[in-house]
Enzyme design. Structure first.
Site, mmCIF file in Angstrom:
data_model
loop_
_atom_site.group_PDB
_atom_site.id
_atom_site.type_symbol
_atom_site.label_atom_id
_atom_site.label_comp_id
_atom_site.label_asym_id
_atom_site.label_seq_id
_atom_site.Cartn_x
_atom_site.Cartn_y
_atom_site.Cartn_z
ATOM 1 N N ASP A 1 -6.334 11.460 3.076
ATOM 2 C CA ASP A 1 -7.440 10.791 3.748
ATOM 3 C C ASP A 1 -8.622 11.746 3.817
ATOM 4 O OD1 ASP A 1 -8.778 8.764 5.004
ATOM 5 O OD2 ASP A 1 -7.541 8.736 6.806
ATOM 6 N N CYS B 1 -3.381 -1.267 6.542
ATOM 7 C CA CYS B 1 -3.271 -0.587 7.831
ATOM 8 C C CYS B 1 -4.264 -1.137 8.858
ATOM 9 C CB CYS B 1 -3.498 0.913 7.650
ATOM 10 S SG CYS B 1 -2.972 1.901 9.072
#
Length: 247
Positions: A144, A16
């Site tokens: 996360d 990412c």
């Protein structure tokens, strides 16, 4: 006739926060399954949707572009997903299930929903089972660390505090590196339908001012560590199968 040895599930990999052609090419060559583009303007890794589309046009078949949004309006999300062919959304703000559905069609585009897990012992209080149920239409729940702002900030939460069984596809993120991703996979693989991993800061060039600039060697090392974890789990599965047969 001897049955074939069981194979552990293959861990999918997302790289990412890409901003450069060279980094995208390195991720593809290393074996990434998905590439993430940050469309949150306040992020140091942010790119415009035009830039994301330009980079995504380099992707070969079967590698998925993922567009990361934070509290974006539904028309903006829809327009961005339509602009980047084959893209799925990743919602990382306070988006409700209804807002996620509105911004993706509903059903026209796929999406992932980020769960922000508190750091330290507070992580035990996060009800991931309920969260996954609330966002049951999401293709996956991305895990996360909950830090100030949005994104994990390169920090890892305590994986051991997550529930033993979650009825969802999970994507482990937050503070992953080539050194610790194997531990994360071993900790979570059996707790969900399937497990994927997502890395950003853990494969970036060292030093200040390098957010969004990836290190090709770290990308290769990260992918290799994931594949080694998969191989180790296959060996464990084979040993368990052999033990069961002999008993």
């Amino acid at each position: 006739m001897t049955s074939p040895a069981p194979l552990a599930p293959r861990t999918r990999i997302k790289i990412c926060g890409l901003t450069r052609e060279a980094d995208l090419d390195a991720a593809v060559e290393a074996g990434a399954d998905a590439i993430g583009f940050v469309l949150y303007p306040k992020s140091p890794r942010a790119v415009s949707v035009e830039r994301a589309a330009e980079l995504a046009s380099r992707l070969p078949p079967f590698i998925t572009p993922v567009l990361l949004f934070v509290n974006a309006d539904a028309p903006e999300v829809m327009a961005s997903l339509a602009r980047v062919k084959g893209a799925i959304a990743q919602f990382h703000g306070e988006e409700t299930p209804e807002q996620c559905e509105e911004a993706t069609g509903p059903g026209r585009f796929r999406y992932m929903r980020a769960a922000r897990i508190p750091l330290g012992a507070a992580g035990a209080g996060f009800d991931l089972v309920k969260y996954a149920s609330d966002y049951s239409r999401a293709q996956a729940i991305l895990l996360d660390a909950h830090v100030e702002g949005y994104g994990g900030g390169g920090k890892a939460f305590d994986w051991s505090l997550l529930p033993p069984a979650v009825d969802a596809h999970l994507v482990l993120s937050g503070g992953l590196t080539p050194a610790n991703v194997s531990d994360g996979i071993h900790s979570l693989r059996t707790r969900c339908k399937t497990l994927s991993v997502d890395v950003s800061s853990g494969v970036e060039i060292d030093g200040p001012g390098h957010k969004g600039l990836k290190d090709a060697g770290k990308i290769r090392a990260f992918v290799a560590a994931v594949r080694a974890a998969d191989a180790a789990n296959t060996v464990k599965a084979s040993a368990a199968d052999a033990s069961s047969f002999s008993s």
